[in-house]
Design a protein around this motif. Structure first.
Motif, mmCIF file in Angstrom:
data_model
loop_
_atom_site.group_PDB
_atom_site.id
_atom_site.type_symbol
_atom_site.label_atom_id
_atom_site.label_comp_id
_atom_site.label_asym_id
_atom_site.label_seq_id
_atom_site.Cartn_x
_atom_site.Cartn_y
_atom_site.Cartn_z
ATOM 1 N N ASP A 124 0.833 -1.191 0.000
ATOM 2 C CA ASP A 124 0.000 0.000 0.000
ATOM 3 C C ASP A 124 0.873 1.250 0.000
ATOM 4 O OD1 ASP A 124 -2.670 0.248 -0.174
ATOM 5 O OD2 ASP A 124 -3.084 0.141 1.971
ATOM 6 N N TYR A 125 1.259 1.732 -1.142
ATOM 7 C CA TYR A 125 2.157 2.877 -1.219
ATOM 8 C C TYR A 125 1.491 3.967 -2.041
ATOM 9 C CZ TYR A 125 6.685 5.175 -1.069
ATOM 10 O OH TYR A 125 7.703 6.053 -0.824
ATOM 11 N N LYS A 126 1.218 5.099 -1.422
ATOM 12 C CA LYS A 126 0.585 6.225 -2.113
ATOM 13 C C LYS A 126 1.506 7.433 -2.016
ATOM 14 C CE LYS A 126 -3.964 4.522 -0.967
ATOM 15 N NZ LYS A 126 -5.164 4.720 -0.177
ATOM 16 N N THR A 127 1.961 7.899 -3.154
ATOM 17 C CA THR A 127 2.901 9.005 -3.201
ATOM 18 C C THR A 127 2.166 10.337 -3.082
ATOM 19 O OG1 THR A 127 4.218 7.687 -4.712
ATOM 20 C CG2 THR A 127 4.801 9.971 -4.516
ATOM 21 N N LYS A 128 2.763 11.270 -2.309
ATOM 22 C CA LYS A 128 2.218 12.625 -2.225
ATOM 23 C C LYS A 128 2.707 13.431 -3.424
ATOM 24 C CE LYS A 128 1.621 12.942 2.733
ATOM 25 N NZ LYS A 128 2.006 13.664 3.947
ATOM 26 N N ASN A 129 1.886 14.369 -3.877
ATOM 27 C CA ASN A 129 2.216 15.175 -5.047
ATOM 28 C C ASN A 129 3.106 16.374 -4.746
ATOM 29 O OD1 ASN A 129 0.756 13.572 -6.822
ATOM 30 N ND2 ASN A 129 -1.144 14.622 -6.313
ATOM 31 N N PHE A 130 3.328 16.668 -3.455
ATOM 32 C CA PHE A 130 4.114 17.839 -3.072
ATOM 33 C C PHE A 130 5.153 17.435 -2.042
ATOM 34 C CE2 PHE A 130 4.841 21.552 -0.313
ATOM 35 C CZ PHE A 130 5.312 22.453 -1.262
ATOM 36 N N ASP A 131 6.357 17.966 -2.188
ATOM 37 C CA ASP A 131 7.445 17.689 -1.260
ATOM 38 C C ASP A 131 8.093 19.010 -0.863
ATOM 39 O OD1 ASP A 131 9.297 15.851 0.099
ATOM 40 O OD2 ASP A 131 10.773 16.591 -1.340
ATOM 41 N N PHE A 132 8.120 19.301 0.439
ATOM 42 C CA PHE A 132 8.762 20.514 0.943
ATOM 43 C C PHE A 132 10.064 20.127 1.618
ATOM 44 C CE2 PHE A 132 9.430 23.739 4.276
ATOM 45 C CZ PHE A 132 9.603 24.835 3.456
#
Length: 182
Positions: A124-132
């Motif tokens: 179950d791996y869901k990538t976030k669209n934003f990285d700070f």
């Protein structure tokens, strides 16, 4: 995504038109990235490249917004390499220790995910669209517009909503770059 990139490009050009000592340039180089978290991971080697504008505010201080394509990720034990491709917008404050030669650079980085390979990763791996992230490093102006820089980027936000191990995963990237200022 295209609107964000166009807005960032417009802001860079608008700001550049009002600054003194404006220099445009290109840069590229190697990324040595990993994911910081509790999972057992190893670094991978990839690349980055893009454009920038250096806005000289004083002889010893400038601001350098950049637009970089950056491939990042890690090798996680028991799975394929995890690859994230970002359009990163670092905004670096440059403090010249030796005028026009050596600078210490630091600032925030805003990353927008454009591609990943999570379909090949089990679980179950869901990538976030934003990285700070926050970045710091040094730049040496060599000669005739050429320069070399080293930078370390520390992710402050999780790269994923959930990992296969239910743990945090933050991007950590060391960058070595060569570039040219026009």
């Amino acid at each position: 995504m295209k609107k964000v990139f166009l807005l960032a490009a417009f802001m860079i050009v608008a700001t550049a038109s009002q600054a003194q000592g404006v220099k445009f340039g290109i840069k590229g180089g190697a990324n040595f990235s990993n994911l910081d978290g509790n999972q057992d991971s190893k670094s991978i080697t990839s690349f980055h490249g893009g454009v920038f504008v250096e806005l000289g505010l004083t002889p010893s201080f400038s601001v350098q917004p950049e637009a970089l394509y950056s491939s990042q990720g890690a090798k996680v034990e028991g799975s394929d390499d995890i690859n994230f491709d970002y359009v990163n917008i670092p905004v670096m404050a440059r403090f010249y220790i030796l005028p026009s030669v050596l600078s210490i650079d630091a600032g925030p980085q805003f990353g927008f995910l454009v591609n990943d390979n999570i379909d090949s990763i089990p679980g179950d791996y869901k990538t976030k669209n934003f990285d700070f992230a926050i970045a710091g490093g040094a730049t040496v102006n060599i000669a005739a517009g050429f320069f070399a820089s080293a930078r370390y980027v520390v992710g402050l936000t999780d790269a994923s909503e959930e990992t296969t191990f239910k743990e945090t995963a933050k991007n950590m990237t060391a960058q070595l770059s060569l570039g040219y200022k026009f």
